[in-house]
Write a protein that holds these residues in place. Structure first.
Motif, PDB file in Angstrom:
ATOM      1  N   VAL A  97       0.842  -1.197   0.000  1.00  0.00           N
ATOM      2  CA  VAL A  97       0.000   0.000   0.000  1.00  0.00           C
ATOM      3  C   VAL A  97       0.881   1.252   0.000  1.00  0.00           C
ATOM      4  O   VAL A  97       0.639   2.197  -0.756  1.00  0.00           O
ATOM      5  N   ALA A  98       1.913   1.262   0.820  1.00  0.00           N
ATOM      6  CA  ALA A  98       2.819   2.416   0.852  1.00  0.00           C
ATOM      7  C   ALA A  98       3.527   2.585  -0.494  1.00  0.00           C
ATOM      8  O   ALA A  98       3.679   3.708  -0.993  1.00  0.00           O
ATOM      9  N   LEU A  99       3.926   1.485  -1.103  1.00  0.00           N
ATOM     10  CA  LEU A  99       4.578   1.529  -2.413  1.00  0.00           C
ATOM     11  C   LEU A  99       3.616   2.054  -3.474  1.00  0.00           C
ATOM     12  O   LEU A  99       3.984   2.895  -4.298  1.00  0.00           O
ATOM     13  N   ARG A 100       2.379   1.579  -3.447  1.00  0.00           N
ATOM     14  CA  ARG A 100       1.371   2.065  -4.394  1.00  0.00           C
ATOM     15  C   ARG A 100       1.190   3.570  -4.245  1.00  0.00           C
ATOM     16  O   ARG A 100       1.125   4.301  -5.229  1.00  0.00           O
ATOM     17  N   ASN A 101       1.151   4.053  -3.005  1.00  0.00           N
ATOM     18  CA  ASN A 101       0.982   5.490  -2.790  1.00  0.00           C
ATOM     19  C   ASN A 101       2.168   6.276  -3.332  1.00  0.00           C
ATOM     20  O   ASN A 101       1.992   7.348  -3.922  1.00  0.00           O
ATOM     21  N   ARG A 102       3.389   5.752  -3.134  1.00  0.00           N
ATOM     22  CA  ARG A 102       4.572   6.435  -3.683  1.00  0.00           C
ATOM     23  C   ARG A 102       4.537   6.442  -5.209  1.00  0.00           C
ATOM     24  O   ARG A 102       4.893   7.437  -5.840  1.00  0.00           O
ATOM     25  N   MET A 103       4.092   5.355  -5.817  1.00  0.00           N
ATOM     26  CA  MET A 103       4.040   5.286  -7.281  1.00  0.00           C
ATOM     27  C   MET A 103       2.953   6.225  -7.828  1.00  0.00           C
ATOM     28  O   MET A 103       3.128   6.827  -8.883  1.00  0.00           O
ATOM     29  N   ALA A 104       1.857   6.364  -7.108  1.00  0.00           N
ATOM     30  CA  ALA A 104       0.812   7.311  -7.532  1.00  0.00           C
ATOM     31  C   ALA A 104       1.358   8.739  -7.502  1.00  0.00           C
ATOM     32  O   ALA A 104       1.090   9.529  -8.420  1.00  0.00           O
ATOM     33  N   LEU A 105       2.129   9.060  -6.480  1.00  0.00           N
ATOM     34  CA  LEU A 105       2.751  10.392  -6.411  1.00  0.00           C
ATOM     35  C   LEU A 105       3.757  10.591  -7.535  1.00  0.00           C
ATOM     36  O   LEU A 105       3.849  11.670  -8.123  1.00  0.00           O
ATOM     37  N   LEU A 106       4.510   9.561  -7.849  1.00  0.00           N
ATOM     38  CA  LEU A 106       5.483   9.635  -8.933  1.00  0.00           C
ATOM     39  C   LEU A 106       4.777   9.883 -10.265  1.00  0.00           C
ATOM     40  O   LEU A 106       5.231  10.702 -11.076  1.00  0.00           O
ATOM     41  N   LEU A 107       3.668   9.200 -10.496  1.00  0.00           N
ATOM     42  CA  LEU A 107       2.886   9.454 -11.712  1.00  0.00           C
ATOM     43  C   LEU A 107       2.372  10.893 -11.736  1.00  0.00           C
ATOM     44  O   LEU A 107       2.458  11.569 -12.763  1.00  0.00           O
ATOM     45  N   ALA A 108       1.855  11.359 -10.618  1.00  0.00           N
ATOM     46  CA  ALA A 108       1.347  12.730 -10.543  1.00  0.00           C
ATOM     47  C   ALA A 108       2.464  13.732 -10.818  1.00  0.00           C
ATOM     48  O   ALA A 108       2.255  14.726 -11.525  1.00  0.00           O
ATOM     49  N   ASP A 109       3.666  13.465 -10.299  1.00  0.00           N
ATOM     50  CA  ASP A 109       4.816  14.348 -10.547  1.00  0.00           C
ATOM     51  C   ASP A 109       5.170  14.401 -12.025  1.00  0.00           C
ATOM     52  O   ASP A 109       5.775  15.357 -12.488  1.00  0.00           O
ATOM     53  N   ARG A 110       4.818  13.359 -12.756  1.00  0.00           N
ATOM     54  CA  ARG A 110       5.104  13.296 -14.192  1.00  0.00           C
ATOM     55  C   ARG A 110       3.858  13.649 -15.012  1.00  0.00           C
ATOM     56  O   ARG A 110       3.762  13.304 -16.191  1.00  0.00           O
ATOM     57  N   ASN A 111       2.899  14.295 -14.355  1.00  0.00           N
ATOM     58  CA  ASN A 111       1.663  14.775 -14.992  1.00  0.00           C
ATOM     59  C   ASN A 111       0.809  13.655 -15.587  1.00  0.00           C
ATOM     60  O   ASN A 111       0.156  13.841 -16.610  1.00  0.00           O
ATOM     61  N   VAL A 112       0.838  12.501 -14.956  1.00  0.00           N
ATOM     62  CA  VAL A 112      -0.025  11.388 -15.363  1.00  0.00           C
ATOM     63  C   VAL A 112      -1.078  11.230 -14.281  1.00  0.00           C
ATOM     64  O   VAL A 112      -0.757  10.938 -13.134  1.00  0.00           O
ATOM     65  N   GLU A 113      -2.326  11.462 -14.669  1.00  0.00           N
ATOM     66  CA  GLU A 113      -3.430  11.344 -13.708  1.00  0.00           C
ATOM     67  C   GLU A 113      -3.857   9.889 -13.576  1.00  0.00           C
ATOM     68  O   GLU A 113      -3.797   9.121 -14.534  1.00  0.00           O
ATOM     69  N   CYS A 114      -4.300   9.526 -12.388  1.00  0.00           N
ATOM     70  CA  CYS A 114      -4.858   8.198 -12.129  1.00  0.00           C
ATOM     71  C   CYS A 114      -6.281   8.349 -11.626  1.00  0.00           C
ATOM     72  O   CYS A 114      -6.611   9.343 -10.969  1.00  0.00           O
TER      73      CYS A 114
END
Length: 190
Positions: A97-114
């Motif tokens: 869960v913590a890893l998923r949250n970090r990856m979601a932030l990484l996507l957001a930092d790269r302007n990829v919405e989820c």
């Protein structure tokens, strides 16, 4: 009918509320759940259903003729070692869960919405301004970059502008590489 197969995958500090809290007599509710997904034994295919007795008896009639049952040996193993399995797998779930949250932030930092969602080990990423549909995007990503995603079209036409990313089994390093590659391909295909 509620699918609570990922009920263990809630964000830290959040409390999971089962649908049965709203229908304790189970008169209007069918709850489906998975021991396999929650406790890291997905190949075993062990799940369960909770509802009222009348409906259970009808569902059992169908189940007996449609689905092969989990091997008895595996059911005995789960029953005998259930507490140990929980003790062992819950910390793993928290890490995922913590890893998923970090990856979601990484996507957001790269302007990829989820799409919003925080109770699984998947991310459903938008292709944004890419001119590619999800199948072509996934095929190109795999063939040219060695990164696998699931095309959103597999979930219906309304999902064709998305790809599903799994963060449950890869190392953080490989996930960062994959997410960076996804973001780069979206940008290149605008």
């Amino acid at each position: 009918m509620a699918d609570e197969a990922y009920h263990e995958f809630v964000p830290e500090g959040a409390a999971f509320v089962s649908v049965l809290a709203h229908d304790p007599d189970k008169q209007h509710t069918i709850l489906c759940n998975s021991m396999s997904k929650n406790y890291g034994i997905s190949g075993w295919r062990v799940g369960y259903l909770i509802t009222n007795r009348q409906l259970i008896s009808q569902i059992v009639k169908l189940q007996q003729h449609l689905v092969t049952c989990a091997p008895t040996l595996l059911c005995y193993y789960l029953a005998k070692h259930f507490d140990y399995i929980l003790e062992y797998t819950r910390p793993q779930i928290q890490r995922v869960v913590a890893l998923r949250n970090r990856m979601a932030l990484l996507l957001a930092d790269r302007n990829v919405e989820c799409l919003p969602g925080d109770s699984t080990f998947y991310l459903f990423a938008s292709l944004g301004a890419s001119r590619m549909q999800s199948k072509d995007f996934a095929d190109t990503l795999l063939a040219e970059h060695g990164v696998g995603v699931v095309p959103g079209i597999g979930y219906g036409a309304s999902c064709d502008r998305f790809v599903r990313l799994s963060v449950g089994t890869e190392s953080e390093e490989r996930l960062i590489h994959g997410i960076t590659t996804v973001a780069s391909l979206i940008e290149k295909t605008q």
